[in-house]
Design an enzyme around this catalytic site. Structure first.
Site, PDB file in Angstrom:
ATOM      1  N   ASP A  64     -17.339  -3.347   0.524  1.00 34.42           N
ATOM      2  CA  ASP A  64     -16.356  -2.463  -0.092  1.00 34.42           C
ATOM      3  C   ASP A  64     -15.550  -3.127  -1.190  1.00 34.42           C
ATOM      4  O   ASP A  64     -14.653  -2.541  -1.734  1.00 34.42           O
ATOM      5  CB  ASP A  64     -15.419  -1.862   0.968  1.00 34.42           C
ATOM      6  CG  ASP A  64     -14.502  -2.921   1.588  1.00 34.42           C
ATOM      7  OD1 ASP A  64     -13.831  -2.584   2.579  1.00 34.42           O
ATOM      8  OD2 ASP A  64     -14.474  -4.063   1.118  1.00 34.42           O
ATOM      9  N   CYS A  94      17.642   9.424 -21.151  1.00 34.28           N
ATOM     10  CA  CYS A  94      18.780   9.995 -21.875  1.00 34.28           C
ATOM     11  C   CYS A  94      18.929   9.286 -23.196  1.00 34.28           C
ATOM     12  O   CYS A  94      18.157   8.383 -23.532  1.00 34.28           O
ATOM     13  CB  CYS A  94      20.058   9.819 -21.051  1.00 34.28           C
ATOM     14  SG  CYS A  94      20.411   8.056 -20.827  1.00 34.28           S
ATOM     15  N   ASP A 103     -22.765  -4.730   4.653  1.00 31.52           N
ATOM     16  CA  ASP A 103     -21.618  -4.666   5.547  1.00 31.52           C
ATOM     17  C   ASP A 103     -21.805  -3.383   6.360  1.00 31.52           C
ATOM     18  O   ASP A 103     -22.569  -2.506   5.978  1.00 31.52           O
ATOM     19  CB  ASP A 103     -20.341  -4.607   4.689  1.00 31.52           C
ATOM     20  CG  ASP A 103     -19.111  -4.438   5.534  1.00 31.52           C
ATOM     21  OD1 ASP A 103     -18.271  -3.588   5.191  1.00 31.52           O
ATOM     22  OD2 ASP A 103     -18.978  -5.147   6.543  1.00 31.52           O
ATOM     23  N   CYS A 162      19.019   5.510 -23.131  1.00 30.95           N
ATOM     24  CA  CYS A 162      17.707   4.847 -23.078  1.00 30.95           C
ATOM     25  C   CYS A 162      17.089   4.802 -24.460  1.00 30.95           C
ATOM     26  O   CYS A 162      16.460   3.813 -24.855  1.00 30.95           O
ATOM     27  CB  CYS A 162      16.758   5.613 -22.140  1.00 30.95           C
ATOM     28  SG  CYS A 162      17.256   5.506 -20.426  1.00 30.95           S
TER      29      CYS A 162
END
Lengths: 119, 739
Positions: free
Chosen positions: B625, B13, B426, B16
């Site tokens: 990962d 607004c 992995d 701000c």
């Protein structure tokens, strides 16, 4: 006589080359605040030697005016920093000058050369 | 004084707007700040940097990012084209003078240097001077400025070589008495042709280098130029730089998604193959993330911009590729060391050459040959080839790897990848799909399947472990009501425990059961049978007694076996490193051709296992990962983070594999080997060229076979040497890793 002059001149020239390019240094730009503007043109960084106290973060602002591919990157090999320099614009490179020493910065082919001296 | 434009998020607004303007105006160096609420932008004048302005806003509770103007790219392209055309023009101008002089000179059609011919040569000398200034002026300026900075480079050599030729020639014409008659030769055509060739070489090199950045141009080309934003209910197309954070955007069928964001309305399928290589479009619906650069296929949707400009995943990938292209591996450091002393050394060799010929050359024409050889030494030396040899191959190699979805972090990673002897994989998400699902529930005693799933899911809800998610999903499929779990505890590498309905419940592997004194001997046979099928049995124990097994299987990726075969073809040993139990791991290894299995490894011990392989003398690449395997990845000689899409942890690994396939590991290794080979070819060529060329130019072969090098040929060789290095690097663009 002519031969002596030529030989002495030749030896003097060799001494001059050794002294000028290897032993002596360009005048250093001492950094007062934390920002340094560096012009990238005609095969040189201006200034090419920058002195800064250790333990400071400094910002190098490269303004590239040379359109040849030589000038498109600046590399600080020992610091692991690299930046692409946009033509006609300022590119900011932040360097953390923590350890004392001399750090070379160059273009990829070493045509352009500069030195960051951390004291 | 400059203007900075920011995209500001969090403004709702006029209040701000006032806050943001105040925060900006209070920043040191700001002379004015204006905010546009509708566009979510702020325009700031002054000397404050973008980072200072953004920090001020972040302190005030807002977020901001700098907006750059995409028209800058066009300006840069056009300046580079002008530079290229300028080099060609300069080359042509020098050739127009030099080439006829050379041809007529060879045919003996040019006048003598004395008498009437003197005037002719004086005019030629002045024309040559004009051409040297126009076509070679940048070399002389560059040489002068570099010398002032105590630096000598390529410009120095060209300026001195051609300058010497011109000055000597003018002395021969203007002051012929100063030199012996036999030394009366002029070299105007040499100077002009050398300048023509060097400029031509520069233009060819620029063109060849343009191709080396093909890969990154392709990535940049994925960014759309415009976006459709909805502001105050009105849809309009705006330049991409004008899109603000949190703005609502629409994407229609066939359009490329402009920024990163989250879908707020609608659904569609999105082709992410240009980033991840995943050929099958991914279904997206409300709440799903979408990524800049990917293509919306058939539906239309609204999404909220979450990351714009430099913060999008695509921009980060481009930045990473750019950085890697500039980094230098160890192999290139010797050339750098040589490059830094090269030119002054050549200057010294040139002076020594002159003195040697002057003192010891054939007496009749010693000045002449001294000048010619000195000039030729200066011209033939090429520091550029030496300086370019490594970085140009790195540029193409890194770009090539990016085409195959392998983002290499730096030159050292590129070089190391080609030296690996062992690949450690992995299991979950690397060899397998990472999407485990429940395949069997085996209750014991009076327990039922639903009981086991209900208790299992009650403990595991909220856990992000892939096995936990499988159990919770299975319970949800059966629409089982879950119970409250208290005092939940996870024991890494073992399992979990909690209190449900007043009873202690354990869920985990055989190790957990053993340590808690739970007798699972009756379930041992079933567990063995499941493990032989590469399934993972999860034991359930309630109030100190075994209640049964929930069996979970994570399918092996379809291409894992083929990729592992390719690793074997490269001579690599493949090791599976997993926290899963031995029997399951062995079964996975059997199905995929893995050589060695290290199973039952606690997460904190994975790095140690990598270290012990390295202690055996292996050069180890670890594939994981990137999140759970971070310490092991960091310790490995090369860490590969394998992605599951565009949410890859780019920061942590040496090489990030955007495509979730093990083929990416092999592709990266093959590209690495190809690139290192290319670098070696370039370095060898540059070193050999200079090591042979300079002595021959200096005349070391003259006493034996009477051979001297023509300065024009030296100029041509020098101009071609960098083009050769760049062209050799360009061959890498056609390299195929064969996946």
């Amino acid at each position: 006589m002519q031969a002596l002059v030529v030989n002495v001149a030749g030896l003097a020239l060799i001494c001059l080359i050794v002294w000028w390019f290897w032993l002596s240094q360009p005048k250093a730009r001492k950094v007062a605040d934390d920002v340094v503007d560096i012009l990238v043109a005609d095969g040189v960084y201006s200034p090419s030697r920058i002195e800064v106290p250790a333990g400071r973060k400094i910002r190098l602002r490269f303004l590239r005016k040379d359109a040849s591919p030589c000038a498109e990157k600046v590399l600080f090999d020992e610091l692991g920093i690299s930046a692409d320099l946009a033509l006609g614009q300022v590119t900011e490179v932040d360097v953390d000058a923590t350890e004392a020493g001399e750090y070379e910065f160059t273009c990829q082919m070493h045509m352009y050369r500069g030195r960051l001296v951390v004291t | 004084m400059s203007t900075t434009r920011l995209s500001v998020s969090g403004m709702r607004c006029a209040g701000c707007v006032a806050s943001v303007e105040r925060a900006l105006q209070n920043t040191s160096g700001v002379t004015s700040a204006n905010v546009n609420l509708a566009e979510h932008t702020a325009t700031v004048e002054g000397s404050a940097t973008a980072s200072e302005l953004i920090s001020a806003l972040v302190e005030g509770g807002y977020d901001a990012t700098e907006l750059t103007d995409s028209d800058d790219e066009d300006d840069i392209r056009s300046a580079e084209t002008d530079h290229y055309r300028g080099l060609l023009r300069k080359s042509a101008a020098a050739a127009i003078i030099g080439f006829p002089l050379f041809v007529f000179g060879m045919l003996g059609q040019l006048p003598d240097l004395s008498g009437a011919g003197r005037t002719f040569w004086l005019v030629v000398g002045l024309l040559t001077a004009g051409v040297l200034v126009y076509s070679g002026g940048h070399f002389y300026v560059g040489a002068f400025k570099s010398a002032r900075h105590h630096n000598a480079n390529m410009d120095t050599l060209i300026a001195l070589g051609t300058g010497t030729a011109w000055i000597y020639s003018m002395i021969v014409i203007l002051f012929p008495a100063l030199l012996p008659e036999a030394a009366g030769h002029v070299y105007f055509e040499a100077a002009a042709i050398i300048i023509a060739l060097v400029n031509l070489g520069g233009a060819l090199e620029m063109r060849a280098r343009g191709k080396t950045s093909e890969a990154i141009q392709r990535l940049i080309g994925l960014q759309p130029r415009t976006a459709r934003v909805i502001r105050n209910g009105v849809e309009s197309d705006v330049p991409i730089a004008a899109v603000g954070l949190d703005e609502t955007l629409r994407v229609r069928p066939g359009e490329r998604i402009p920024v990163d964001g989250v879908i707020i309305d609608g659904h569609s399928s999105v082709d992410e193959s240009m980033l991840t290589g995943e050929p099958v479009p991914v279904q997206k619906q409300q709440g799903d993330e979408v990524v800049a650069g990917t293509i919306n296929k058939s539906g239309t949707f609204l999404f909220q911009a979450r990351r714009i400009g430099k913060d999008t995943a695509l921009a980060q990938i481009i930045e990473m590729v750019r950085k890697a292209q500039s980094s230098k591996p160890a192999i290139g450091r010797l050339a750098d060391k040589v490059a830094s002393v090269f030119v002054p050394s050549v200057l010294i060799i040139a002076v020594v050459t002159f003195l040697a010929w002057f003192n010891f050359g054939p007496p009749v024409s010693e000045s002449n040959l001294a000048i010619v050889t000195t000039m030729t030494v200066l011209i033939i030396a090429c520091p550029c080839a030496l300086g370019l040899a490594t970085p140009i191959s790195i540029m193409v190699g890194v770009g090539k790897a990016a085409e195959f979805g392998a983002l290499i972090r730096n030159g050292d990673a590129l070089q190391q990848a080609g030296r690996l002897t062992t690949i450690v994989l992995d299991k979950t998400g690397t060899v397998t799909q990472g999407r485990p699902s429940v395949t069997a529930v085996l209750p014991t005693g009076t327990w039922t399947e639903d009981d086991l799933l209900r208790w299992g899911a009650s403990i595991e809800k909220g856990s992000e472990h892939p096995l936990a998610e499988a159990i919770v999903e299975a319970a949800a499929d059966q629409q089982l009501e879950l119970l409250a779990a208290e005092r939940f505890q996870a024991v890494a590498g073992h399992g979990v425990e909690a209190i449900i309905d007043g009873r202690e419940v354990l869920l985990g592997n055989a190790r957990l059961m053993r340590e808690r004194g739970i007798d699972v001997s009756k379930l041992a046979e079933s567990a063995e049978a499941l493990m032989r099928k590469a399934e993972t049995p999860v034991f359930v124990a309630v109030a100190g007694e075994a209640a049964g097994i929930i069996s979970i299987a994570d399918a092996i990726k379809e291409d894992s076996a083929a990729a592992i075969k390719r690793m074997h073809d490269l001579g690599l040993k493949v090791v599976l490193l997993t926290g899963d139990n031995r029997a399951t791991a062995d079964a996975v290894a059997r199905q995929t051709g893995i050589d060695e299995v290290i199973a039952d490894v606690l997460p904190q011990d994975k790095a140690d296992k990598v270290a012990s392989l390295q202690a055996r003398g292996e050069c180890v690449g670890m594939v994981g990962d990137g999140i759970n395997d971070a310490p092991a990845l960091a310790l490995a000689d090369v860490g590969f983070a394998i992605g599951t899409g565009t949410d890859v942890a780019i920061e942590s690994a040496d090489i990030t594999l955007m495509r979730g396939s093990l083929h990416g590991v092999v592709d990266a290794i093959k590209i690495s080997q190809g690139t290192v080979k290319n670098i070696k070819q370039n370095l060898f060529g540059a070193f050999v060229y200079n090591s042979l060329g300079i002595p021959v130019a200096a005349g070391v072969l003259f006493p034996f076979i009477g051979m001297l090098l023509n300065p024009m040929i030296a100029g041509g060789a020098m101009a071609l040497s960098s083009v050769t290095v760049v062209s050799n690097a360009n061959r890498l663009r056609f390299f195929q890793p064969g996946s």
